[in-house]
Motif scaffolding. Structure first.
Motif, PDB file in Angstrom:
ATOM      1  N   TYR A 126       0.830  -1.206   0.000  1.00 21.08           N
ATOM      2  CA  TYR A 126       0.000   0.000   0.000  1.00 21.08           C
ATOM      3  C   TYR A 126       0.865   1.258   0.000  1.00 21.08           C
ATOM      4  O   TYR A 126       0.636   2.191  -0.780  1.00 21.08           O
ATOM      5  CB  TYR A 126      -0.926  -0.008   1.215  1.00 21.08           C
ATOM      6  N   PHE A 127       1.872   1.276   0.867  1.00 17.69           N
ATOM      7  CA  PHE A 127       2.715   2.470   0.952  1.00 17.69           C
ATOM      8  C   PHE A 127       3.573   2.645  -0.298  1.00 17.69           C
ATOM      9  O   PHE A 127       3.899   3.775  -0.684  1.00 17.69           O
ATOM     10  CB  PHE A 127       3.593   2.406   2.203  1.00 17.69           C
ATOM     11  N   ARG A 128       3.933   1.543  -0.956  1.00 18.69           N
ATOM     12  CA  ARG A 128       4.683   1.638  -2.205  1.00 18.69           C
ATOM     13  C   ARG A 128       3.814   2.186  -3.340  1.00 18.69           C
ATOM     14  O   ARG A 128       4.299   2.906  -4.212  1.00 18.69           O
ATOM     15  CB  ARG A 128       5.220   0.256  -2.599  1.00 18.69           C
ATOM     16  N   LEU A 129       2.534   1.834  -3.336  1.00 18.39           N
ATOM     17  CA  LEU A 129       1.623   2.291  -4.381  1.00 18.39           C
ATOM     18  C   LEU A 129       1.107   3.699  -4.122  1.00 18.39           C
ATOM     19  O   LEU A 129       0.830   4.450  -5.051  1.00 18.39           O
ATOM     20  CB  LEU A 129       0.435   1.327  -4.494  1.00 18.39           C
ATOM     21  N   ASN A 130       0.960   4.053  -2.866  1.00 18.52           N
ATOM     22  CA  ASN A 130       0.306   5.301  -2.481  1.00 18.52           C
ATOM     23  C   ASN A 130       1.300   6.457  -2.364  1.00 18.52           C
ATOM     24  O   ASN A 130       1.160   7.316  -1.514  1.00 18.52           O
ATOM     25  CB  ASN A 130      -0.436   5.104  -1.154  1.00 18.52           C
ATOM     26  N   VAL A 131       2.306   6.481  -3.245  1.00 18.21           N
ATOM     27  CA  VAL A 131       3.315   7.541  -3.205  1.00 18.21           C
ATOM     28  C   VAL A 131       2.657   8.891  -3.483  1.00 18.21           C
ATOM     29  O   VAL A 131       2.893   9.880  -2.799  1.00 18.21           O
ATOM     30  CB  VAL A 131       4.432   7.257  -4.221  1.00 18.21           C
ATOM     31  N   ALA A 132       1.828   8.930  -4.529  1.00 21.00           N
ATOM     32  CA  ALA A 132       1.131  10.165  -4.895  1.00 21.00           C
ATOM     33  C   ALA A 132      -0.371   9.862  -4.949  1.00 21.00           C
ATOM     34  O   ALA A 132      -0.885   9.448  -5.995  1.00 21.00           O
ATOM     35  CB  ALA A 132       1.624  10.689  -6.232  1.00 21.00           C
ATOM     36  N   PRO A 133      -1.080  10.027  -3.836  1.00 19.78           N
ATOM     37  CA  PRO A 133      -2.516   9.721  -3.827  1.00 19.78           C
ATOM     38  C   PRO A 133      -3.322  10.779  -4.568  1.00 19.78           C
ATOM     39  O   PRO A 133      -2.982  11.960  -4.562  1.00 19.78           O
ATOM     40  CB  PRO A 133      -2.865   9.707  -2.332  1.00 19.78           C
ATOM     41  N   MET A 134      -4.390  10.329  -5.188  1.00 19.80           N
ATOM     42  CA  MET A 134      -5.244  11.244  -5.943  1.00 19.80           C
ATOM     43  C   MET A 134      -6.686  10.785  -5.798  1.00 19.80           C
ATOM     44  O   MET A 134      -7.032   9.674  -6.180  1.00 19.80           O
ATOM     45  CB  MET A 134      -4.829  11.232  -7.413  1.00 19.80           C
ATOM     46  N   ARG A 135      -7.528  11.640  -5.240  1.00 19.25           N
ATOM     47  CA  ARG A 135      -8.931  11.298  -5.015  1.00 19.25           C
ATOM     48  C   ARG A 135      -9.816  11.923  -6.080  1.00 19.25           C
ATOM     49  O   ARG A 135      -9.705  13.119  -6.365  1.00 19.25           O
ATOM     50  CB  ARG A 135      -9.393  11.782  -3.643  1.00 19.25           C
ATOM     51  N   LEU A 136     -10.679  11.106  -6.672  1.00 22.62           N
ATOM     52  CA  LEU A 136     -11.649  11.618  -7.628  1.00 22.62           C
ATOM     53  C   LEU A 136     -12.985  11.835  -6.919  1.00 22.62           C
ATOM     54  O   LEU A 136     -13.491  10.923  -6.261  1.00 22.62           O
ATOM     55  CB  LEU A 136     -11.841  10.635  -8.779  1.00 22.62           C
TER      56      LEU A 136
END
Length: 477
Positions: free
Chosen positions: A299-309
């Motif tokens: 999760y932390f590796r994927l969530n480097v740049a979070p973006m919410r729609l």
């Protein structure tokens, strides 16, 4: 930046904007010079004046975006802040592509503008890579609401980076559109865009789909097969519905993110992964982590740049523009031209849209195809939405309203008497058995899939099946 008081150059043809910015920035301790045209701004910049520029896009003598490359050519260190009342995704992306430090849609918050100016004057500047050649065609996202402006600004910041992006949003909000925009208008655009939906592939096949497999790796592997990572070499790999990825594949993906390499299923040769990864989900991955269904380190590796729609219900002011777009799209597909009258539009804006933009697009296409009248009135919309409300997605409020109706009936039957103690536990118990039973029926007795749907750990689900004495028939209805 000069050793004395920094000077901010402001160019906007609106006198009120110039006055407001002059007062606000002056109170913040900056010297401010204002002009209503691009030619004066260009003269100031050419003469070496100013430590930061704030420019509007539409001015009487020149487009502010067209001025940016000329300024950057003679003064590459000068920070430029772009503001615009014509705020679309294309404006934000063009501003970033041409080297703007920041983009703010009008109307803007004065405190935010002052903070942007401070950052622009204090942050060390790194020269951007040349991003010439960005295509000019219309971008795939529509809306001018504040919620969408934040999406556009985030896209503009991320498109020319290598950062792994996690796009989070409800079903139908346009997560793949965002992924495609990040690819098509970013530094990876010259490579392929490859998408894979974890929820659409049998769990036992996901690893071979992602990483490929060698001949003889398993029964039926009669020749080597290229995986999605290899297909996406030099481009973008979009991992849609990442929350549905099985644990074994999560472990292999983590290694790719950590080491930048992988092996095919049944293979021994290590392959390098030269791809930009964008992941997306409508699930709450933090909850899945707590339930042991998703790796925290992944999760932390994927969530480097979070973006919410944002869901459509949070940006209903965009709905008329979206309706016009989908009506026009329907005409281009050969369907007849339709017009939505004012009362019908008001009803559309009052609806909660559990299926988000995808639901709206499907409705507009249906209106264009099935109704003979050119002008669609509120009666038609009422009928269509009533039918749609009969099947409410999990993200809507239909289930809550239904339960509330049953409880109201129960309390009305009691009259003035209070229910016996333990009502909370009793209601939960009464709901639990049919919920699990129907979920198992929907998954044809597949307990692993049922646990995913319910958001439960598999062991927890098995325990509840035993405690509630629920019979499980695999493959049954």
């Amino acid at each position: 930046m000069s050793p004395t008081t920094p000077t901010v150059l402001v160019a906007d043809d609106d006198q009120a904007i110039r006055t407001v910015l002059s007062h606000a920035l002056g109170r913040a301790g900056f010297d401010v010079r204002t002009t209503g045209n691009a030619s004066t701004l260009w003269q100031w910049v050419s003469d070496g004046e100013g430590d930061l520029v704030i420019t509007d896009v539409i001015m009487p003598d020149e487009n502010g975006l067209d001025l940016i490359p000329r300024i950057k050519k003679i003064r590459p260190e000068l920070r430029i802040v772009v503001m615009s009342a014509h705020s679309t995704m294309l404006t934000a992306v063009k501003a970033a592509e041409r080297g703007a430090f920041e983009y703010l849609p009008k109307p803007f918050d004065l405190n935010e503008m002052v903070n942007v100016v401070r950052r622009g004057l204090e942050t060390p500047r790194a020269r951007p890579d040349d991003q010439s050649g960005m295509p000019e065609e219309a971008l795939p996202m529509i809306g001018r609401s504040s919620a969408m402006q934040e999406v556009y600004r985030t896209l503009a910041r991320l498109m020319n980076t290598d950062l792994t992006v996690m796009v989070v949003g409800e079903s139908g909000t346009g997560k793949e559109l965002v992924a495609r925009a990040l690819h098509d208008y970013g530094k990876w655009r010259h490579g392929p865009f490859v998408a894979i939906n974890m929820a659409a592939i049998p769990r036992e096949l996901i690893e071979s789909e992602l990483f490929g497999y060698e001949k003889g790796a398993f029964t039926g592997a009669i020749q080597r097969s290229v995986g999605r990572f290899e297909q996406a070499e030099g481009g973008t790999l979009f991992l849609d519905e990442i929350g549905d990825m099985p644990p074994e594949a999560q472990t292999r993906l983590l290694r790719v993110l950590q080491e930048g390499e992988y092996t095919t299923v049944g293979g021994r040769k290590t392959l390098r992964a030269n791809v930009r990864i964008i992941a997306a989900t409508h699930r709450d991955l933090r909850q899945q982590i707590r339930q042991g269904m998703f790796r925290e380190d992944l999760y932390f590796r994927l969530n480097v740049a979070p973006m919410r729609l944002p869901p459509l219900r949070e940006r209903t002011e965009d709905l008329p523009e979206l309706v016009r777009h989908f009506l026009s799209k329907a005409v281009s597909e050969g369907l007849p031209l339709k017009v939505i009258d004012r009362a019908a539009m008001d009803r559309l804006m009052a609806y909660r849209w559990p299926g988000n933009v995808r639901e709206l697009e499907n409705l507009i296409r249906r209106l264009a195809a099935l109704y003979s009248q050119e002008v669609i009135g509120v009666e038609v919309i009422e009928a269509e939405l009533a039918e749609a409300s009969a099947v409410v997605e999990p993200e809507g409020n239909g289930l809550s309203q239904s339960i509330e109706g049953h409880l109201k009936t129960y309390f009305a039957a009691l009259g003035n008497a209070l229910p016996t103690p333990g009502l909370y536990d009793r209601v939960l118990h009464e709901m639990e058995r049919p919920l699990i039973t129907l979920t198992l029926q929907a998954t044809r007795g597949n307990q692993i899939k049922a646990a995913q749907v319910l958001g439960l750990n598999r062991n927890t689900l098995r325990k509840k099946i035993r405690e509630l004495n629920i019979s499980v028939v695999r493959g049954g209805k």
